[in-house]
Design a protein around this motif. Structure first.
Motif, mmCIF file in Angstrom:
data_model
loop_
_atom_site.group_PDB
_atom_site.id
_atom_site.type_symbol
_atom_site.label_atom_id
_atom_site.label_comp_id
_atom_site.label_asym_id
_atom_site.label_seq_id
_atom_site.Cartn_x
_atom_site.Cartn_y
_atom_site.Cartn_z
ATOM 1 N N TYR A 272 0.808 -1.213 0.000
ATOM 2 C CA TYR A 272 0.000 0.000 0.000
ATOM 3 C C TYR A 272 0.838 1.257 0.000
ATOM 4 O O TYR A 272 0.422 2.291 -0.534
ATOM 5 N N VAL A 273 2.008 1.206 0.609
ATOM 6 C CA VAL A 273 2.854 2.397 0.672
ATOM 7 C C VAL A 273 3.349 2.791 -0.720
ATOM 8 O O VAL A 273 3.367 3.976 -1.070
ATOM 9 N N SER A 280 1.981 10.335 -5.247
ATOM 10 C CA SER A 280 2.335 11.650 -4.713
ATOM 11 C C SER A 280 3.537 12.253 -5.428
ATOM 12 O O SER A 280 3.648 13.476 -5.529
ATOM 13 N N LEU A 281 4.441 11.413 -5.910
ATOM 14 C CA LEU A 281 5.693 11.899 -6.476
ATOM 15 C C LEU A 281 5.682 11.969 -7.996
ATOM 16 O O LEU A 281 6.467 12.721 -8.583
ATOM 17 N N ALA A 319 9.522 15.096 -2.809
ATOM 18 C CA ALA A 319 9.898 13.767 -2.335
ATOM 19 C C ALA A 319 9.669 13.638 -0.837
ATOM 20 O O ALA A 319 9.212 12.585 -0.352
ATOM 21 N N ALA A 320 9.973 14.696 -0.082
ATOM 22 C CA ALA A 320 9.754 14.650 1.361
ATOM 23 C C ALA A 320 8.266 14.549 1.681
ATOM 24 O O ALA A 320 7.860 13.799 2.592
ATOM 25 N N VAL A 325 3.596 11.168 3.353
ATOM 26 C CA VAL A 325 2.330 10.490 3.067
ATOM 27 C C VAL A 325 2.495 8.978 3.182
ATOM 28 O O VAL A 325 1.663 8.281 3.785
ATOM 29 N N ALA A 326 3.589 8.454 2.628
ATOM 30 C CA ALA A 326 3.822 7.010 2.667
ATOM 31 C C ALA A 326 3.996 6.517 4.099
ATOM 32 O O ALA A 326 3.455 5.467 4.479
#
Length: 347
Positions: A272-273, A280-281, A319-320, A325-326
Motif C-alpha cells: 500500500y505504501v 504523490s511523487l 519527495a519529502a 504520506v507514505a
C-alpha cells in the motif's frame, strides 16, 4: 485533495477560471466546476476510485465507528478469519470475494454515473445559464469540507485530552482533572509497538521511494507517449479490497514460515505504501522542466550525476511530502505486537 492539488499545477486553472467568470458571469465556485474540474478529472479519477474502494472495504475505521451486530461485510470477513476454528476460513474467503464483487459493481456504477453527469453538465453549459442547481450545492460542499476539518481537529484534541484525563463523567464538558499517570504507567508497554511502527514504516517508505525514483527516472530516459501501461498494475492494491487478497497473502506467509517476521510486515505495508508514494511523487517529477537535465548533460554531467546533483535537490520537497504520506499510510496500517508470531496483520 493531494492528487487534485498536483493536477491543478498542470493546468492553467487561474486563467481558465478568470475566463469562465468573465464569459458567463457565474460565481467563482461554479465556474471552477464548469471550466477547471473537467480538465483535471481524468487525472483524479483513479484517486477517486481508490477512495470509493477504500470506503467500501476499510476494516480499522469500521471496527471503531460501525455497528457491531451486524458488522460491515469486511469486518465480518476479518472476524471469521481470526476465528480459532480453521473451518471458518472458508466463509471468510467467500465474504472477502463478495466484498470484491461489491467494490467492482460500485466502480462500474460510479463510471456510469460519471458519464451521466458529464452529459448533463454539457447540456447545462450549452444552455448558457448563469445560475443552476450547482450554485447552492458547491457552496454547501465547501461548508461541509470546512466543518469536517474542524470536527477532525476537535476529535484529535478530544483524544489528546482523554489521554491525560483523570475522570470524565457524562454530562461534564471537561474532565475533573488532568494528569500524565496513564502515560507513565503505559510507557513501557508503548515503547515496543512505537519502535515497531517506526522501523516498519521507515523500511517500507525507503524501499518505496527507491522503487518510485527508479521507475520515474527510467520513464524519462526512455520517453514514450504517456506512462507505461505496466504501471497500472501498481495501483491495483488501491482498487482491490484489502480483505480480498490479504487472506491469501497470510496463507502464503504461513506456508513459507515467514509470518511475523520483519520482512513480511514490511512487504505487507509496501503493497500500500508504494502506490501512495508513487502517486504523490509522479506528477511533480514528470512536470520538472527537462532543460535542467539537458543543461547539466551539455556541461558533461553523466545521467547518474544529473539525477543526484540536479533532479533530486530540485524535487527534494515533493519527495519529502511523498515520504511523509507514505509513512503515515504505514503507521495507520501497523498492528505491531511484542511477540513475533502475531506481528503481521491485514491493513
Amino acid at each position: 485533495m493531494l492528487m487534485t492539488t498536483a493536477a491543478l499545477a498542470q493546468v492553467r486553472s487561474h486563467e481558465h477560471l478568470t475566463l469562465a467568470r468573465a464569459s458567463s458571469a457565474t460565481a467563482a465556485r461554479e465556474a471552477w466546476v464548469r471550466a477547471v474540474l473537467p480538465q483535471i478529472w481524468r487525472q483524479v479519477r483513479l484517486p477517486v476510485l481508490a477512495v470509493l474502494a477504500y470506503s467500501l472495504s476499510v476494516v480499522d475505521v469500521a471496527l471503531v465507528l460501525a455497528p457491531g451486530n451486524p458488522p460491515p461485510l469486511a469486518v465480518l470477513a476479518v472476524r471469521w478469519l481470526a476465528d480459532a476454528d480453521v473451518r471458518m476460513w472458508f466463509p471468510a474467503a467467500a465474504a472477502a470475494t463478495l466484498v470484491l464483487v461489491v467494490v467492482a459493481a460500485s466502480i462500474v456504477a460510479w463510471l456510469a454515473l460519471e458519464r451521466l453527469v458529464a452529459f448533463a453538465g454539457t447540456r447545462i453549459v450549452a444552455r448558457g445559464r448563469r445560475r443552476t442547481a450547482l450554485t447552492p450545492l458547491v457552496g454547501g460542499a465547501a461548508a461541509t469540507v470546512a466543518a469536517l476539518g474542524v470536527l477532525a481537529c476537535a476529535a484529535m484534541g478530544g483524544m489528546a485530552l482523554w489521554s491525560v484525563a483523570t475522570q470524565w463523567r457524562f454530562p461534564d464538558a471537561f474532565p475533573a482533572g488532568v494528569a500524565i499517570d496513564g502515560w507513565v504507567r503505559r510507557a513501557g508497554d508503548l515503547a515496543t509497538p512505537a519502535w515497531n511502527t517506526i522501523v516498519v514504516g521507515a523500511l517500507a517508505t525507503l524501499i518505496a521511494l527507491a522503487l518510485s525514483l527508479a521507475c520515474l527516472e527510467a520513464e524519462q530516459r526512455r520517453p514514450r507517449a504517456g506512462p507505461p501501461p505496466a504501471l497500472s498494475v501498481l495501483y491495483l492494491p488501491l482498487l482491490v479490497p484489502q480483505v480480498a487478497f490479504l487472506f491469501g497473502a497470510q496463507v502464503l506467509l504461513l506456508r513459507g514460515n515467514a509470518d511475523g517476521t520483519l520482512a513480511a510486515v514490511a512487504w505487507a505495508h509496501l503493497i500500500y505504501v508504494l502506490p501512495y508514494l508513487f502517486l504523490s511523487l509522479a506528477d511533480p517529477w514528470r512536470s520538472l522542466d527537462p532543460r535542467y537535465a539537458r543543461t547539466a548533460a551539455s556541461l558533461g554531467a553523466s545521467p547518474v550525476r544529473v539525477f543526484f546533483a540536479v533532479k533530486l535537490p530540485i524535487l527534494a520537497r515533493p519527495a519529502a511530502i511523498a515520504c511523509a504520506v507514505a509513512f503515515s499510510v504505514s503507521a495507520g496500517s501497523t498492528c505491531p505486537r511484542s511477540s513475533p508470531e502475531t506481528a503481521w496483520c491485514p491493513r
